[in-house]
Enzyme design. Sequence first.
Site, PDB file in Angstrom:
ATOM      1  N   LYS A 246      23.701 -10.511 -16.112  1.00  0.00           N
ATOM      2  CA  LYS A 246      22.706 -10.276 -17.162  1.00  0.00           C
ATOM      3  C   LYS A 246      22.059 -11.625 -17.479  1.00  0.00           C
ATOM      4  O   LYS A 246      22.708 -12.520 -18.015  1.00  0.00           O
ATOM      5  CB  LYS A 246      23.332  -9.681 -18.423  1.00  0.00           C
ATOM      6  CG  LYS A 246      22.279  -9.298 -19.459  1.00  0.00           C
ATOM      7  CD  LYS A 246      22.882  -8.735 -20.711  1.00  0.00           C
ATOM      8  CE  LYS A 246      21.786  -8.156 -21.611  1.00  0.00           C
ATOM      9  NZ  LYS A 246      20.667  -9.086 -21.853  1.00  0.00           N
ATOM     10  N   ARG A 251      12.127 -10.211 -18.922  1.00  0.00           N
ATOM     11  CA  ARG A 251      11.987  -9.074 -18.017  1.00  0.00           C
ATOM     12  C   ARG A 251      10.558  -9.060 -17.462  1.00  0.00           C
ATOM     13  O   ARG A 251       9.594  -9.387 -18.163  1.00  0.00           O
ATOM     14  CB  ARG A 251      12.264  -7.795 -18.826  1.00  0.00           C
ATOM     15  CG  ARG A 251      12.409  -6.530 -18.003  1.00  0.00           C
ATOM     16  CD  ARG A 251      13.818  -6.361 -17.476  1.00  0.00           C
ATOM     17  NE  ARG A 251      13.959  -5.062 -16.821  1.00  0.00           N
ATOM     18  CZ  ARG A 251      14.384  -3.975 -17.438  1.00  0.00           C
ATOM     19  NH1 ARG A 251      14.697  -4.006 -18.720  1.00  0.00           N
ATOM     20  NH2 ARG A 251      14.510  -2.839 -16.763  1.00  0.00           N
ATOM     21  N   GLU A 295      14.084  -9.982 -13.700  1.00  0.00           N
ATOM     22  CA  GLU A 295      14.147 -10.912 -14.819  1.00  0.00           C
ATOM     23  C   GLU A 295      13.845 -12.306 -14.277  1.00  0.00           C
ATOM     24  O   GLU A 295      14.393 -12.710 -13.245  1.00  0.00           O
ATOM     25  CB  GLU A 295      15.546 -10.886 -15.446  1.00  0.00           C
ATOM     26  CG  GLU A 295      15.664 -11.655 -16.731  1.00  0.00           C
ATOM     27  CD  GLU A 295      15.852 -10.766 -17.948  1.00  0.00           C
ATOM     28  OE1 GLU A 295      16.033 -11.302 -19.045  1.00  0.00           O
ATOM     29  OE2 GLU A 295      15.810  -9.537 -17.788  1.00  0.00           O
TER      30      GLU A 295
END
Length: 551
Positions: A246, A251, A295
């Site tokens: 993550k 994004r 991302e």
Amino acid sequence: MLFLEFSRCCEEIENLSGRLDMIDVIGRVLPGLSPEELPVFVRFIMGKIFPDWSAQKLGIGPSLLYEAVGYVAGIKKDAVIVKINKTGDVGVAVEELLSKKSQISLSHQDLEIVDVYNKLISIAARGGATSQKEKVRMVQLLLGDASPLEGRYLARIMLEELRIGVGEGSVREAIATAFSVDSALVEHAMQAINDLGEVARLARIGQDALRDVRITLFHPVRMMLAQQGSIPGMVQEHGEVAAEFKYDGSRFQFHKKGNAGKMYSRRLEDVSGALPDVIGLLLASTDHDVILDGEVIATKDGRPMPFQSVLRRFRRRHDIAEAQEAITLVPNVFDILYIDGVTLIDLPFTDRRKRLVEMVTRQYVAPQVVSADTQVIGRTYRDALAAGHEGIMLKVPGSPYTPGQRGKNWIKIKPEVDTLDLAVIGAEWGEGKRAHVFGSFLVACQDQGKLIPLSRVATGFSDEQLAEVHDLLKDTVISSAGKEVRFEPELVFEVGYAELQVSPTYEAGFALRFPRFIRLRDDKDTTEIETLDSIKDRYQRQSKSAQAYRK
């Protein structure tokens, strides 16, 4: 359809409390609209002017609107603000002021809903040095033709905050009912084309038209969202899961056709001009026409830099080459939605991942570990933290890509600091050396299209952050009383907290214990904030954890 008829429809809905009643009202109106009126009505009833995929902005903030209202009502702008402060509602204030308007020299004609839409489009198209004066003049002409009731909803639409409680889900159901089509097809079409107005037009044609909807290049779709969860919970429910880092970045959605590429932010804004280096990397990464989800992170000496470093590049409009040298951006692609004319969102995640690895240079594909072993996933989690990332994402291998939805197919695992993304709807002026900026903020979650106050946040801000937030909010003030101010909801805070508590103080029915500002999420829109239902789910999980601990 006259805009007055639309306004009466809004008034009827505003006085309803039941979601089914709202759906019924909208469903009864839709079949009687012309093909041209239908998409406009659907967007307007949700307080929108443009399709969700469009980067167009009206460019009318509260200040310009108040100036135009003052002119039509024959009073000064300051008097308009006083009226808004007294009513606490821009729409109601404008309605009352237009009931006494003095500018009878303006031409008067009945407003058609399509004419209103076309005039708003013309306002949005105005640019250049004289654009503000032109915008104000056009708004004056619109308000001059508006009845008081029309003024209430016209003002709210121009601020894109209708406040009648109609959410996208209700409109989807109304479309399905009005045209006797499967609500699942309506939802799927919305996911693909990201314009509920156009979906309504297709629904009138029939179910086959909805089935034939495909994703279109350079019309960005909403991004699939994640919710919080746990490693043991995901493995217990699904067995084998896919674990990915993550990233603490921004994004993006990348569209490529031939040698042309564009990049869109989480809010679906075209940020291509600020990121030519990233676009160049992704254009060279594949020979196919694609839509990629990923991302972008900022790096220095091989280590990720804080989220705000990425945002500085996303916001950049000038001196791009200089910014590229100062901040290196690296794309990490983790999903693919479209290849060479074929829409992929209905395929299982494992199939999409296979195509992604085949079509895109490995260098930019996010690494992944697939396992049903909690220890293996836990090791991946620790590796992510050691590498400077936020944590990991756990994804269900058989799940489709569901644009705009926050479900259990994607779960985020982060260190034990609970956070919520919440809209800023109000504030209090600070004290002492902070008397010139806002010192504490009222934040809200969302429920069925309405913003519901949840907490106040006063800690976690540096002086520089308070100054930045003040600059972003000062032109969105819609009312003030003493030290209290209210804003048009445009800004999103990520707020940390110790626990959720049941509380009668706030309309949401909960309060945050020890709320703390974490960061500004200007990559997020207020439609992406936490829902009241998800907060209730969090509270239940929190309660179960507390009970287990006591045992």
